[in-house]
Design a protein around this motif. Structure first.
Motif, mmCIF file in Angstrom:
data_model
loop_
_atom_site.group_PDB
_atom_site.id
_atom_site.type_symbol
_atom_site.label_atom_id
_atom_site.label_comp_id
_atom_site.label_asym_id
_atom_site.label_seq_id
_atom_site.Cartn_x
_atom_site.Cartn_y
_atom_site.Cartn_z
ATOM 1 N N THR A 47 0.899 -1.406 0.095
ATOM 2 C CA THR A 47 -0.172 0.048 -0.034
ATOM 3 C C THR A 47 0.706 1.130 -0.160
ATOM 4 O O THR A 47 2.201 1.530 0.942
ATOM 5 C CB THR A 47 -0.925 0.076 1.176
ATOM 6 O OG1 THR A 47 -1.145 -1.387 1.412
ATOM 7 C CG2 THR A 47 -1.897 1.196 1.392
ATOM 8 N N PRO A 48 0.437 2.495 -0.913
ATOM 9 C CA PRO A 48 1.115 3.760 -0.603
ATOM 10 C C PRO A 48 1.360 3.847 0.599
ATOM 11 O O PRO A 48 0.313 3.811 1.392
ATOM 12 C CB PRO A 48 0.022 4.417 -1.611
ATOM 13 C CG PRO A 48 -0.396 3.786 -2.493
ATOM 14 C CD PRO A 48 -0.449 2.350 -2.083
ATOM 15 N N GLU A 49 2.314 5.049 1.204
ATOM 16 C CA GLU A 49 3.017 5.457 2.336
ATOM 17 C C GLU A 49 2.180 6.213 2.762
ATOM 18 O O GLU A 49 1.648 5.433 4.224
ATOM 19 C CB GLU A 49 4.236 5.477 2.308
ATOM 20 C CG GLU A 49 5.204 5.957 3.693
ATOM 21 C CD GLU A 49 5.260 5.011 4.503
ATOM 22 O OE1 GLU A 49 4.604 5.864 5.951
ATOM 23 O OE2 GLU A 49 5.841 4.814 4.096
ATOM 24 N N ASP A 50 0.868 6.695 2.218
ATOM 25 C CA ASP A 50 -0.035 7.838 3.132
ATOM 26 C C ASP A 50 -0.873 7.080 3.891
ATOM 27 O O ASP A 50 -2.083 7.101 4.698
ATOM 28 C CB ASP A 50 -0.268 8.625 2.524
ATOM 29 C CG ASP A 50 -0.902 8.190 0.817
ATOM 30 O OD1 ASP A 50 -0.422 7.215 0.081
ATOM 31 O OD2 ASP A 50 -1.599 8.875 0.544
ATOM 32 N N LYS A 51 -1.603 5.898 2.520
ATOM 33 C CA LYS A 51 -2.360 5.222 3.199
ATOM 34 C C LYS A 51 -1.510 3.763 4.180
ATOM 35 O O LYS A 51 -2.935 3.463 5.407
ATOM 36 C CB LYS A 51 -2.987 4.248 1.812
ATOM 37 C CG LYS A 51 -4.056 5.174 0.796
ATOM 38 C CD LYS A 51 -4.356 4.382 -0.159
ATOM 39 C CE LYS A 51 -4.903 5.489 -1.279
ATOM 40 N NZ LYS A 51 -5.529 5.033 -2.311
ATOM 41 N N ARG A 52 -0.487 3.743 4.139
ATOM 42 C CA ARG A 52 -0.683 2.438 5.395
ATOM 43 C C ARG A 52 -0.192 3.611 6.778
ATOM 44 O O ARG A 52 -0.853 2.744 7.434
ATOM 45 C CB ARG A 52 1.257 2.585 4.427
ATOM 46 C CG ARG A 52 1.963 1.115 5.385
ATOM 47 C CD ARG A 52 2.587 0.107 5.427
ATOM 48 N NE ARG A 52 3.556 1.024 4.628
ATOM 49 C CZ ARG A 52 4.240 1.316 3.173
ATOM 50 N NH1 ARG A 52 4.141 0.532 2.293
ATOM 51 N NH2 ARG A 52 4.931 2.034 3.060
ATOM 52 N N GLN A 53 0.340 4.060 6.028
ATOM 53 C CA GLN A 53 -0.110 5.393 7.549
ATOM 54 C C GLN A 53 -1.279 5.172 8.349
ATOM 55 O O GLN A 53 -2.052 5.318 9.267
ATOM 56 C CB GLN A 53 0.924 6.723 7.410
ATOM 57 C CG GLN A 53 2.136 6.319 6.865
ATOM 58 C CD GLN A 53 3.082 5.619 8.479
ATOM 59 O OE1 GLN A 53 2.440 5.226 10.006
ATOM 60 N NE2 GLN A 53 3.858 4.214 8.222
ATOM 61 N N HIS A 54 -1.741 5.799 7.251
ATOM 62 C CA HIS A 54 -3.350 5.849 7.909
ATOM 63 C C HIS A 54 -4.184 4.193 7.949
ATOM 64 O O HIS A 54 -4.582 4.528 9.287
ATOM 65 C CB HIS A 54 -4.502 6.540 6.817
ATOM 66 C CG HIS A 54 -6.027 6.551 7.502
ATOM 67 N ND1 HIS A 54 -6.133 7.389 8.064
ATOM 68 C CD2 HIS A 54 -6.286 5.910 6.510
ATOM 69 C CE1 HIS A 54 -8.089 7.842 7.506
ATOM 70 N NE2 HIS A 54 -8.385 6.474 6.971
#
Length: 93
Positions: A47-54
């Motif tokens: 998953t892209p980093e921003d979505k992963r962090q979310h």
């Protein structure tokens, strides 16, 4: 992503139930929490980093909310809190 979050929430409920009913000690819970965290991070690895962090923040928030809820008994709350903490912990093997 919602499916993954639901899957891991279900796993968290199972872990908490086992911790409550099977006479597990905290060290057992910690090991299960590390496996839980590793599995979650593996599931969202592509998953892209921003979505992963979310996703991490969302699951951690849900676990923390459950851990401080009076809906669950103390052992469940302890399990949820440990699972939430495991999401940001680097396991030592």
């Amino acid at each position: 992503m919602n499916e993954t979050l639901d899957l891991f929430w279900g796993r968290a409920l199972k872990i908490a139930r086992h911790y409550d009913t099977d006479g597990m000690i905290f060290a057992d819970l910690t090991g299960m929490a590390d496996d839980f965290s590793a599995g979650f991070h593996e599931a969202i690895a592509d998953t892209p980093e921003d979505k992963r962090q979310h996703a991490i923040a969302t699951l951690q928030g849900k676990l923390n909310d459950a851990g401080s809820s009076d809906r669950y008994n103390d052992r469940y709350c302890e399990a949820f809190t440990e699972l939430a903490a495991s999401l940001n912990r680097i396991p030592i093997y």
